[in-house]
Scaffold this active site. Structure first.
Site, PDB file in Angstrom:
ATOM      1  N   LYS A  80       0.844  -1.188   0.000  1.00 31.68           N
ATOM      2  CA  LYS A  80       0.000   0.000   0.000  1.00 31.68           C
ATOM      3  C   LYS A  80       0.887   1.248   0.000  1.00 31.68           C
ATOM      4  O   LYS A  80       2.081   1.197   0.268  1.00 31.68           O
ATOM      5  CB  LYS A  80      -0.916   0.018   1.230  1.00 31.68           C
ATOM      6  N   LYS A  81       0.254   2.387  -0.271  1.00 33.25           N
ATOM      7  CA  LYS A  81       0.949   3.667  -0.229  1.00 33.25           C
ATOM      8  C   LYS A  81      -0.051   4.765   0.087  1.00 33.25           C
ATOM      9  O   LYS A  81      -1.253   4.630  -0.159  1.00 33.25           O
ATOM     10  CB  LYS A  81       1.654   3.962  -1.550  1.00 33.25           C
TER      11      LYS A  81
ATOM     12  N   ILE B 250      -5.269   5.999   0.953  1.00 33.32           N
ATOM     13  CA  ILE B 250      -4.384   4.840   0.923  1.00 33.32           C
ATOM     14  C   ILE B 250      -4.840   3.934  -0.202  1.00 33.32           C
ATOM     15  O   ILE B 250      -6.032   3.696  -0.373  1.00 33.32           O
ATOM     16  CB  ILE B 250      -4.376   4.098   2.280  1.00 33.32           C
ATOM     17  N   CYS B 251      -3.887   3.483  -1.007  1.00 37.97           N
ATOM     18  CA  CYS B 251      -4.222   2.672  -2.167  1.00 37.97           C
ATOM     19  C   CYS B 251      -3.093   1.677  -2.404  1.00 37.97           C
ATOM     20  O   CYS B 251      -2.083   1.672  -1.703  1.00 37.97           O
ATOM     21  CB  CYS B 251      -4.444   3.558  -3.397  1.00 37.97           C
ATOM     22  N   LYS B 252      -3.271   0.832  -3.401  1.00 38.34           N
ATOM     23  CA  LYS B 252      -2.258  -0.138  -3.756  1.00 38.34           C
ATOM     24  C   LYS B 252      -1.067   0.564  -4.421  1.00 38.34           C
ATOM     25  O   LYS B 252      -1.222   1.621  -5.018  1.00 38.34           O
ATOM     26  CB  LYS B 252      -2.832  -1.196  -4.702  1.00 38.34           C
TER      27      LYS B 252
END
Length: 257
Positions: free
Chosen positions: A96-97, A108-110
Protein backbone atom coordinates in the site's frame (compact mmCIF):
# COMPACT_ATOMS: atom_id res chain seq x y z
CA UNK A 1 27.22 69.03 28.81
CA UNK A 2 24.59 68.03 31.35
CA UNK A 3 25.50 66.62 34.73
CA UNK A 4 23.88 63.23 33.86
CA UNK A 5 26.19 62.74 30.92
CA UNK A 6 29.29 63.45 33.06
CA UNK A 7 28.31 60.89 35.71
CA UNK A 8 30.33 57.62 35.34
CA UNK A 9 28.37 54.44 34.59
CA UNK A 10 30.16 52.49 37.36
CA UNK A 11 30.40 53.51 40.95
CA UNK A 12 33.68 54.88 42.26
CA UNK A 13 33.83 52.08 44.85
CA UNK A 14 35.37 49.37 42.70
CA UNK A 15 38.65 47.65 42.25
CA UNK A 16 40.65 49.21 39.51
CA UNK A 17 42.08 45.90 38.26
CA UNK A 18 38.95 43.71 38.11
CA UNK A 19 36.10 46.22 38.20
CA UNK A 20 34.46 44.51 41.23
CA UNK A 21 33.42 46.38 44.28
CA UNK A 22 35.09 45.40 47.55
CA UNK A 23 31.69 44.56 49.07
CA UNK A 24 31.24 41.61 46.74
CA UNK A 25 34.62 40.01 47.43
CA UNK A 26 33.53 37.98 50.52
CA UNK A 27 30.61 36.52 48.56
CA UNK A 28 32.87 35.48 45.72
CA UNK A 29 35.34 33.91 48.17
CA UNK A 30 32.60 31.86 49.81
CA UNK A 31 31.30 30.78 46.38
CA UNK A 32 34.76 29.70 45.27
CA UNK A 33 35.31 27.75 48.50
CA UNK A 34 32.02 25.79 47.97
CA UNK A 35 33.18 24.45 44.56
CA UNK A 36 35.78 21.68 44.76
CA UNK A 37 38.44 21.85 42.06
CA UNK A 38 38.06 19.04 39.50
CA UNK A 39 34.46 18.28 40.50
CA UNK A 40 32.19 17.63 37.41
CA UNK A 41 29.20 19.91 36.90
CA UNK A 42 25.76 18.67 37.91
CA UNK A 43 24.00 16.49 35.31
CA UNK A 44 21.72 18.22 32.80
CA UNK A 45 18.03 17.74 33.43
CA UNK A 46 15.53 18.41 30.61
CA UNK A 47 12.98 19.49 33.24
CA UNK A 48 14.99 22.63 33.78
CA UNK A 49 14.63 23.56 30.11
CA UNK A 50 11.05 24.72 29.39
CA UNK A 51 11.58 24.40 25.65
CA UNK A 52 12.26 20.65 25.83
CA UNK A 53 9.66 17.97 26.49
CA UNK A 54 9.61 14.18 26.54
CA UNK A 55 6.06 14.01 25.08
CA UNK A 56 6.08 12.44 21.56
CA UNK A 57 4.71 14.84 18.98
CA UNK A 58 4.43 15.03 15.19
CA UNK A 59 3.97 17.95 12.85
CA UNK A 60 0.78 18.09 10.79
CA UNK A 61 1.48 17.76 7.08
CA UNK A 62 -1.30 20.23 6.19
CA UNK A 63 -1.30 23.10 8.69
CA UNK A 64 2.06 22.28 10.41
CA UNK A 65 0.40 22.18 13.80
CA UNK A 66 2.02 20.11 16.55
CA UNK A 67 0.01 16.95 17.29
CA UNK A 68 0.55 15.05 20.52
CA UNK A 69 0.98 11.28 20.17
CA UNK A 70 0.11 10.41 23.76
CA UNK A 71 -2.08 7.31 23.61
CA UNK A 72 -1.95 7.27 19.79
CA UNK A 73 1.33 5.50 19.07
CA UNK A 74 -0.54 2.30 18.15
CA UNK A 75 -2.37 4.07 15.32
CA UNK A 76 -1.15 4.41 11.75
CA UNK A 77 -2.47 7.95 11.27
CA UNK A 78 -3.49 10.77 13.62
CA UNK A 79 -6.02 13.54 13.12
CA UNK A 80 -5.16 17.19 13.56
CA UNK A 81 -7.42 19.18 15.86
CA UNK A 82 -6.97 22.37 13.82
CA UNK A 83 -7.52 21.33 10.19
CA UNK A 84 -9.16 17.93 10.92
CA UNK A 85 -6.86 16.23 8.39
CA UNK A 86 -4.99 12.97 8.87
CA UNK A 87 -1.21 12.69 9.10
CA UNK A 88 0.57 9.30 8.88
CA UNK A 89 2.90 8.38 11.73
CA UNK A 90 3.79 4.91 10.44
CA UNK A 91 4.65 3.47 7.09
CA UNK A 92 1.81 2.21 4.92
CA UNK A 93 1.04 -1.54 5.06
CA UNK A 94 2.85 -3.86 2.69
CA UNK A 95 1.72 -3.29 -0.87
CA UNK A 96 0.00 0.00 0.00
CA UNK A 97 0.95 3.67 -0.23
CA UNK A 98 -0.36 7.01 1.00
CA UNK A 99 -1.61 9.63 -1.44
CA UNK A 100 -2.57 13.19 -0.51
CA UNK A 101 -5.48 14.55 -2.57
CA UNK A 102 -5.38 18.25 -3.58
CA UNK A 103 -8.30 18.73 -1.18
CA UNK A 104 -5.87 17.61 1.62
CA UNK A 105 -7.64 14.26 2.14
CA UNK A 106 -5.22 11.42 2.95
CA UNK A 107 -5.88 8.32 0.83
CA UNK A 108 -4.38 4.84 0.92
CA UNK A 109 -4.22 2.67 -2.17
CA UNK A 110 -2.26 -0.14 -3.76
CA UNK A 111 1.28 0.51 -4.91
CA UNK A 112 0.34 -0.49 -8.47
CA UNK A 113 -2.72 1.77 -8.58
CA UNK A 114 -2.68 4.25 -11.45
CA UNK A 115 -6.04 5.98 -11.01
CA UNK A 116 -7.87 6.61 -7.73
CA UNK A 117 -10.95 8.61 -6.80
CA UNK A 118 -11.34 10.86 -3.78
CA UNK A 119 -14.27 9.65 -1.62
CA UNK A 120 -15.21 13.09 -0.31
CA UNK A 121 -18.61 14.20 -1.69
CA UNK A 122 -17.36 17.77 -2.03
CA UNK A 123 -14.32 16.71 -4.08
CA UNK A 124 -14.73 13.41 -5.98
CA UNK A 125 -11.57 14.24 -7.90
CA UNK A 126 -9.87 11.58 -10.01
CA UNK A 127 -6.15 11.41 -9.22
CA UNK A 128 -3.87 10.14 -11.97
CA UNK A 129 -0.82 8.36 -10.53
CA UNK A 130 0.72 7.46 -13.88
CA UNK A 131 4.14 8.90 -14.80
CA UNK A 132 3.86 12.17 -16.66
CA UNK A 133 4.94 12.69 -20.24
CA UNK A 134 8.19 14.33 -19.18
CA UNK A 135 9.04 11.43 -16.86
CA UNK A 136 8.41 8.87 -19.60
CA UNK A 137 10.43 10.91 -22.04
CA UNK A 138 13.34 11.23 -19.61
CA UNK A 139 13.60 7.45 -19.18
CA UNK A 140 13.08 6.81 -22.91
CA UNK A 141 9.80 4.94 -22.50
CA UNK A 142 7.22 4.63 -25.24
CA UNK A 143 4.54 7.22 -24.59
CA UNK A 144 1.00 6.02 -25.23
CA UNK A 145 -2.01 8.31 -25.60
CA UNK A 146 -3.77 8.97 -22.33
CA UNK A 147 -7.15 7.17 -22.30
CA UNK A 148 -10.35 8.92 -21.40
CA UNK A 149 -12.11 7.83 -18.22
CA UNK A 150 -15.75 8.54 -17.45
CA UNK A 151 -17.45 8.50 -14.07
CA UNK A 152 -20.67 6.59 -14.74
CA UNK A 153 -23.76 5.90 -12.60
CA UNK A 154 -24.94 2.33 -13.23
CA UNK A 155 -28.48 1.96 -14.58
CA UNK A 156 -29.03 -1.23 -12.54
CA UNK A 157 -27.65 -0.58 -9.04
CA UNK A 158 -27.12 3.23 -9.33
CA UNK A 159 -23.53 3.00 -8.02
CA UNK A 160 -20.84 5.25 -9.47
CA UNK A 161 -17.73 3.73 -11.05
CA UNK A 162 -14.98 4.61 -13.54
CA UNK A 163 -15.17 3.36 -17.09
CA UNK A 164 -12.41 3.49 -19.68
CA UNK A 165 -14.00 4.90 -22.81
CA UNK A 166 -13.22 2.95 -25.96
CA UNK A 167 -14.87 3.99 -29.22
CA UNK A 168 -15.97 0.53 -30.51
CA UNK A 169 -17.11 -0.50 -27.04
CA UNK A 170 -20.19 1.47 -26.11
CA UNK A 171 -21.56 -1.05 -23.61
CA UNK A 172 -19.94 -1.39 -20.20
CA UNK A 173 -20.06 -3.68 -17.20
CA UNK A 174 -20.63 -2.43 -13.66
CA UNK A 175 -18.02 -3.70 -11.16
CA UNK A 176 -20.62 -3.67 -8.36
CA UNK A 177 -23.57 -5.63 -9.77
CA UNK A 178 -21.64 -7.21 -12.70
CA UNK A 179 -24.42 -6.32 -15.16
CA UNK A 180 -24.07 -4.81 -18.61
CA UNK A 181 -25.42 -1.43 -19.61
CA UNK A 182 -24.82 1.27 -22.20
CA UNK A 183 -24.15 5.00 -22.16
CA UNK A 184 -25.76 5.71 -25.55
CA UNK A 185 -29.47 5.01 -25.99
CA UNK A 186 -29.37 5.60 -29.76
CA UNK A 187 -26.56 3.08 -30.13
CA UNK A 188 -28.56 0.39 -28.34
CA UNK A 189 -31.59 1.06 -30.53
CA UNK A 190 -29.52 0.81 -33.69
CA UNK A 191 -27.95 -2.44 -32.52
CA UNK A 192 -31.34 -3.85 -31.58
CA UNK A 193 -32.75 -2.94 -35.00
CA UNK A 194 -29.74 -4.47 -36.72
CA UNK A 195 -30.16 -7.78 -34.87
CA UNK A 196 -33.88 -7.76 -35.57
CA UNK A 197 -33.21 -7.46 -39.33
CA UNK A 198 -30.71 -10.31 -39.04
CA UNK A 199 -33.37 -12.37 -37.28
CA UNK A 200 -35.92 -11.65 -40.03
CA UNK A 201 -33.47 -12.67 -42.74
CA UNK A 202 -32.45 -15.85 -40.90
CA UNK A 203 -36.04 -16.78 -40.07
CA UNK A 204 -37.09 -16.23 -43.71
CA UNK A 205 -34.27 -18.49 -44.84
CA UNK A 206 -35.24 -21.05 -42.23
CA UNK A 207 -38.91 -20.93 -43.29
CA UNK A 208 -37.94 -21.43 -46.94
CA UNK A 209 -35.76 -24.37 -45.96
CA UNK A 210 -38.66 -25.96 -44.06
CA UNK A 211 -41.08 -25.52 -46.97
CA UNK A 212 -38.57 -26.90 -49.46
CA UNK A 213 -37.76 -29.98 -47.39
CA UNK A 214 -41.26 -30.68 -46.06
CA UNK A 215 -41.97 -33.44 -48.60
CA UNK A 216 -38.64 -35.12 -47.88
CA UNK A 217 -39.17 -35.49 -44.16
CA UNK A 218 -41.11 -38.78 -44.52
CA UNK A 219 -38.32 -40.36 -46.57
CA UNK A 220 -35.45 -38.81 -44.61
CA UNK A 221 -36.28 -38.47 -40.85
CA UNK A 222 -32.92 -36.74 -40.33
CA UNK A 223 -34.49 -33.62 -41.80
CA UNK A 224 -36.22 -33.01 -38.45
CA UNK A 225 -32.81 -32.79 -36.80
CA UNK A 226 -31.70 -30.31 -39.49
CA UNK A 227 -34.78 -28.21 -38.83
CA UNK A 228 -33.88 -27.97 -35.15
CA UNK A 229 -30.22 -27.22 -35.96
CA UNK A 230 -31.07 -24.50 -38.48
CA UNK A 231 -33.50 -22.91 -36.05
CA UNK A 232 -30.72 -22.07 -33.56
CA UNK A 233 -29.19 -19.10 -35.49
CA UNK A 234 -32.53 -17.24 -35.79
CA UNK A 235 -33.18 -17.97 -32.12
CA UNK A 236 -29.80 -16.50 -31.11
CA UNK A 237 -30.42 -13.43 -33.27
CA UNK A 238 -33.80 -12.92 -31.58
CA UNK A 239 -32.12 -13.21 -28.18
CA UNK A 240 -29.56 -10.54 -29.10
CA UNK A 241 -32.40 -8.32 -30.30
CA UNK A 242 -34.13 -8.49 -26.91
CA UNK A 243 -30.83 -7.93 -25.08
CA UNK A 244 -30.06 -4.71 -26.97
CA UNK A 245 -33.61 -3.40 -26.88
CA UNK A 246 -33.98 -4.01 -23.13
CA UNK A 247 -30.47 -2.90 -22.11
CA UNK A 248 -30.33 -0.40 -19.25
CA UNK A 249 -28.79 3.03 -19.79
CA UNK A 250 -26.02 4.31 -17.50
CA UNK A 251 -25.55 8.03 -17.11
CA UNK A 252 -22.07 9.59 -17.42
CA UNK A 253 -21.21 12.21 -14.82
CA UNK A 254 -17.87 13.64 -15.89
CA UNK A 255 -14.95 12.95 -18.21
CA UNK A 256 -11.49 12.47 -16.69
CA UNK A 257 -8.45 12.53 -18.93
Amino acid sequence: MADGEQTPLLSEQHDGSSGLSPGNIPYLESLSNSVTPGEPPPPYSPQGNPASSSTPVVCCRVCHNTISLVGKTHQSVVKCSICNEATPIKNAPFGKKYVRCPCKCLLICKVASQLIACPRPSCQRIINLRPTYTENRSIGAHVQPVPVYIRVICGHCFHAFLWKKVCPRIFLRCPHCRKFSSVDRRYTKRRGLMWFLIFVIMFGTYAGFMVGTFNSTMAYPIMFALWVLFFLPPLLALRRTFIWCCMKISYPVSNIT
